[in-house]
Write a protein that holds these residues in place. Structure first.
Motif, mmCIF file in Angstrom:
data_model
loop_
_atom_site.group_PDB
_atom_site.id
_atom_site.type_symbol
_atom_site.label_atom_id
_atom_site.label_comp_id
_atom_site.label_asym_id
_atom_site.label_seq_id
_atom_site.Cartn_x
_atom_site.Cartn_y
_atom_site.Cartn_z
ATOM 1 N N ALA A 87 0.816 -1.221 0.000
ATOM 2 C CA ALA A 87 0.000 0.000 0.000
ATOM 3 C C ALA A 87 0.844 1.264 0.000
ATOM 4 O O ALA A 87 0.318 2.367 -0.212
ATOM 5 C CB ALA A 87 -0.928 -0.008 1.217
ATOM 6 N N LEU A 88 2.154 1.136 0.248
ATOM 7 C CA LEU A 88 3.037 2.302 0.277
ATOM 8 C C LEU A 88 3.476 2.665 -1.142
ATOM 9 O O LEU A 88 3.433 1.836 -2.053
ATOM 10 C CB LEU A 88 4.274 2.005 1.125
ATOM 11 C CG LEU A 88 4.085 1.863 2.634
ATOM 12 C CD1 LEU A 88 5.401 1.411 3.286
ATOM 13 C CD2 LEU A 88 3.622 3.181 3.252
ATOM 14 N N PRO A 89 3.941 3.913 -1.348
ATOM 15 C CA PRO A 89 4.587 4.235 -2.631
ATOM 16 C C PRO A 89 5.745 3.280 -2.881
ATOM 17 O O PRO A 89 6.436 2.859 -1.947
ATOM 18 C CB PRO A 89 5.071 5.674 -2.429
ATOM 19 C CG PRO A 89 4.224 6.218 -1.332
ATOM 20 C CD PRO A 89 3.904 5.076 -0.438
ATOM 21 N N GLN A 90 5.980 2.930 -4.143
ATOM 22 C CA GLN A 90 6.984 1.920 -4.493
ATOM 23 C C GLN A 90 8.193 2.570 -5.171
ATOM 24 O O GLN A 90 8.047 3.387 -6.078
ATOM 25 C CB GLN A 90 6.371 0.888 -5.446
ATOM 26 C CG GLN A 90 5.064 0.274 -4.965
ATOM 27 C CD GLN A 90 5.270 -0.780 -3.910
ATOM 28 O OE1 GLN A 90 5.874 -1.811 -4.167
ATOM 29 N NE2 GLN A 90 4.762 -0.516 -2.701
ATOM 30 N N VAL A 91 9.367 2.164 -4.729
ATOM 31 C CA VAL A 91 10.608 2.519 -5.415
ATOM 32 C C VAL A 91 11.322 1.217 -5.736
ATOM 33 O O VAL A 91 11.613 0.416 -4.842
ATOM 34 C CB VAL A 91 11.510 3.416 -4.556
ATOM 35 C CG1 VAL A 91 12.857 3.642 -5.247
ATOM 36 C CG2 VAL A 91 10.823 4.749 -4.277
#
Length: 896
Positions: free
Chosen positions: A262-266
């Protein structure tokens, strides 16, 4: 606005940098003496010791009496240590060294009570793509870092995803690892500064507690922090302040797969200049240091492989010492070479120590193997996981060309007269001081003959028969006694058996040893041919042009021309960043070229290209290249071996100029290329032609490679950390520019054309100019190869077989290995070692799609994580597969 600020007191302790290690350690000991007293006096105080166990180990080496006090603080949760042994440069070493770093750091921390479960990476010069998978493999699901995060990240937390899909939660220190310092900078102003900082950080945290890292480089802890925070809490109307260790704070956040998704992905590597300097010039400074690091890494992993398969003695303590020396040298101000000369010298010594230990183990195990075969044969060990046709260089005695196998290539004869001198009778006893056992002039004495006034020793590489030193001494004493004056002159000769260097072809399985001799070396199936200035086999043709560049053609029709051109440019930068000067001052053409054939096959062909370049001697005061020039003599040797698909290249020179960068160009076969890719740290990364900027540093698109770099139809295989860039050349295809060396005289400069702020103090580092220093670079070139072929070739290029002459009395059979091995897939064997009573193998899939392991080996293998915990029992290795970018570790008991 966030209603809570969590203060994390810490220090960032560069173990060595602008001072060598022991100078910094004295300061560290004094700082930790005060810290321990502060923590004991204030139970609410917390301190995070920089994520590296080496700091506390360095302290306890000087303060052994304080060990119990440290353990008590760790167990109470006041002091967080580990999980790394050292805060490494993630690109300055290979993937296995990163794994050993965490192994050593976790073990050292556990002995003191507890391991901080956070991959704390505060000051590295960018982050490797596989770090999330490595952290997750150790059960670490939190990380925290500063540099390299791309500009599109706008929150304090994101999921950092490795090439195989493994992810960790990353706490982004977007304002640096000292972002909390300003709140405490002015006495009595905390009630005003804390709300102000919380307000300015609100867009990042969106209601989550604000993280305030209170510490910086080599800083002592504020002893009154608890009192200041307590006083603030009783009077202020702003956000709540609390004190915590980094892992205490991060433990409030979940790291399960659903939360991370659910977090932003890098994804993968982080090398953006958007919010912090990356200082990429550290990859091209003191390149010999990088070469020695890679050589010692390779020697150590090879020693472990050989010891696993054929070792009969316990070498664990030696391996532990060697890995410790190597890992502690990977610190981000150590192997990078961006410290002072004294630091670089100390780092180099430690790296060499690790390599010496590895060589000692290799020699010991090979000597044990050599007794199984006669001196007419040689023991050959293949450290690669892939079976191969190889060529080993040996010395042959009494060479009869007609009796040689077709798989032998003779090299130059070696001298036979090793000593020829006149000695008086009185001086003859001095000969006894030269003889050690039966060794003389590095050879073994196999006989001697007395003449009327002469003495001739017969020596050879291997002993034959019995050497009776007592009888020789008696005969010598008789002759001395017979000459009363001692004035008689004797001619003393030491004559070696006729001998010459030779190459032997040998077929050897992966991770296995075999014996080969001059009579049974297999005939070449793809012999090397040399015509004029051309080397070729079935896979590759290389032709040297008049200007010293090379045309390379593959069997599939792919070709490049102008390879191995050298370009020399002025450099007004420092150890952290290349500083360009007038582009028109670049030197691209040699003043003299000499081409000569060294070897004509059939196993190996070599051509030497000697070029002389007239380089500006230095930069003048106005940062222009000097009109005075000095000659730089370069020798480039191109080499092609039977059956190999790549052209080996060795480049040598002794640097004669200051303030410059020397690069070698390899055309890519394409123009206006958008991407390149390189491998290292157990992963492959694709990069664009432009780096992301935004901070006060111009983002040069120079990148690190540790295994290979590819662009267009060309791959350049490397054996150490190498800086490369895809460059455009007028009227020609794009080229891969690989830096051979960069010479500068300052650690950091305040005024830099590509950087707004200094990276450190203006400290002279004359050793970084490399004046009078010999520079050697090994690389290889492939054209038209697919990715799987490049991966396999890079492994073979890194792992030449080991060879030792037999010492047994008769032809014999090598002992059975403890591990049989057959690897035929596209995954690469990266580590093979003993772990307690188990054998451990580690494989890496450098390709982006799933590949079969195809490993045949006896016994039941279990898949384990990087801590050794079993994840899957009874793995069917013959048909197992690895996802793209996956790291697989297997273990089994050694009793099979």
């Amino acid at each position: 606005m966030s209603t809570e600020i969590v203060v994390v007191p810490h220090t960032h302790w560069d173990r060595e940098w602008y001072e060598p290690h022991d100078v910094f350690r004295l300061r560290l000991v004094h700082m930790l003496d005060r810290l321990i007293e502060t923590l004991e006096s204030h139970p609410a105080y917390r301190f995070t010791l920089d994520g590296q166990a080496a700091a506390i180990e360095d302290y306890l080496e000087m303060r052994q009496e304080n060990r119990d006090r440290v353990v008590a603080l760790v167990e109470r949760g006041q002091l967080s240590i580990g999980p790394f042994l050292i805060l490494l440069d993630e690109f300055g070493c290979d993937g296995e060294t990163i794994i050993r770093n965490l192994e050593l750091g976790r073990a050292a921390s556990a002995q003191l009570g507890r391991i901080m479960p956070v991959g704390y990476l505060p000051d590295m010069f960018g982050h490797a793509a596989q770090m999330p998978q490595i952290l997750a493999g150790f059960g670490i699901r939190h990380s925290a870092l500063w540099r390299g995060v791309p500009a599109d990240v706008s929150t304090h937390a994101f999921a950092w995803v490795a090439p195989n899909g493994d992810a960790v939660r990353c706490e982004y220190l977007f304002d640096g690892y000292g972002n909390g310092l300003d709140m405490f900078a002015l006495p009595g102003q905390l009630p005003h500064l804390a709300p102000d900082y919380a307000s300015r950080s609100e867009s990042w945290y969106q209601g989550d507690p604000v993280l305030a890292m209170l510490g910086t480089d080599h800083s002592a802890p504020p002893e009154d922090l608890v009192d200041v925070v307590t006083a603030y809490g009783s009077a202020a109307q702003g956000p709540l302040l609390s004190i915590a260790t980094l892992d205490e704070h991060l433990s409030r956040y979940a790291t399960d797969d659903r939360t991370l998704a659910a977090l932003p992905q890098v994804h993968g590597e982080m090398r953006s200049h958007a919010r912090g300097n990356l200082l990429p010039g550290v990859f091209s400074i003191r390149t010999n240091l990088k070469r020695e690091m890679a050589r010692s890494e390779q020697a150590l992993t090879v020693a472990e492989r050989l010891d696993l398969v054929y070792g009969t003695r316990d070498h664990r303590a030696f391996f532990d010492t060697a890995w410790y020396r190597l890992v502690e040298s990977t610190a981000h101000d150590s192997v990078t070479g961006c410290g002072v000369d004294a630091t670089a010298e100390q780092v180099g010594t430690r790296i060499h120590t690790a390599g010496h230990i590895a060589r000692g183990v290799i020699d010991s195990v090979l000597r044990d193997l050599s007794v199984a075969v006669s001196p007419e044969q040689h023991v050959v060990f293949n450290p690669s996981g892939f079976a191969r046709r190889a060529q080993v260089e040996v010395t042959l005695h009494d060479v009869d060309a007609e009796a040689l196998s077709p798989g032998v290539q003779l090299l130059d004869p070696m001298p036979t007269v090793l000593g020829d001198e006149q000695m008086s009778t009185a001086d003859l006893p001095r000969l006894l001081r030269r003889i050690h056992g039966r060794e003389l002039f590095g050879q073994q004495i196999n006989g001697y003959e007395w003449g009327e006034r002469s003495l001739r020793f017969r020596v050879a590489e291997s002993p034959v028969g019995v050497w009776d030193l007592t009888a020789f001494v008696a005969e010598l004493e008789e002759r001395v006694a017979a000459d009363a004056t001692g004035d008689m002159i004797w001619r003393v000769e030491t004559i070696a058996d006729p001998r010459r260097g030779a190459l032997l072809a040998v077929d050897v399985a992966g991770l296995a040893a075999t014996a080969v001799g001059k009579a049974d070396a297999p005939a070449p199936v793809d012999p090397i041919q040399v015509h004029d200035r051309t080397l070729f086999n079935a896979a590759l043709t290389a032709t040297v042009n008049e200007d010293g560049t090379v045309r390379i053609s593959g069997a599939d029709g792919s070709s490049i021309d102008g390879a191995l051109a050298l370009i020399d440019e002025g450099d007004c930068g420092d150890s952290y960043n290349y500083g360009p000067v007038d582009a028109a001052s670049a030197i691209t053409a040699p003043s003299a070229v000499e081409i000569s054939v060294l070897e004509r096959g059939p196993l190996r062909g070599r051509i030497r290209i000697r070029r002389v370049y007239d380089l500006p001697e230095r930069l003048d005061g106005d940062r222009r290249r000097s009109p005075a020039t000095v000659p730089l003599v370069t020798e480039t040797t191109i080499e092609l071996r039977e059956g190999e698909r790549f052209l080996r290249v060795a480049i040598d020179y002794v640097n004669t100029a200051a303030d410059h960068r020397l690069r070698v160009l390899v055309p890519t076969g394409g123009t206006d290329l958008e991407f390149s890719q390189s491998a290292g740290q157990y992963g492959t990364t694709v990069r664009g032609r432009e780096a992301e900027g935004g901070w006060g540093e111009f983002p040069l698109p120079t990148y690190p490679a540790y295994r290979f770099a590819c662009a267009g139809s060309t791959a350049v295989l490397v054996q150490k950390l190498s800086e490369y860039e895809v460059v455009s050349t007028a009227g020609a295809p794009d080229a891969l520019a690989v830096t051979l060396s960069r010479s500068v005289g300052m650690m950091s400069v305040n005024v830099h054309p590509l950087r707004d702020e200094p990276a450190g103090s203006e400290v002279p580092v004359p050793g970084a100019q490399y004046l009078g220093v010999a520079v050697h670079t090994d690389l290889a070139i492939m054209v038209g190869a697919d990715d799987a072929a490049v991966v396999r070739s890079a492994d073979l290029f890194r792992h030449d077989p080991l060879v030792m002459r037999g010492t047994g009395g008769a032809f014999g059979t090598l002992p059975q290995p403890t591990l049989s091995f057959d690897l035929t897939g596209d995954t690469v064997l990266e580590s093979a070692r003993r772990v307690a009573s188990e054998a451990e193998l580690r494989f890496v899939n450098y390709l982006e799609d799933e590949r079969d392991l195809r490993l045949v080996s006896a016994g039941e293998w279990n898949r384990v994580d990087l801590t050794g915990q079993v994840l899957e029992r009874g793995v069917r290795t013959g048909d197992a597969s690895l996802a793209g970018g996956d790291i697989l570790t297997l273990r089994r008991t050694m009793d099979v």
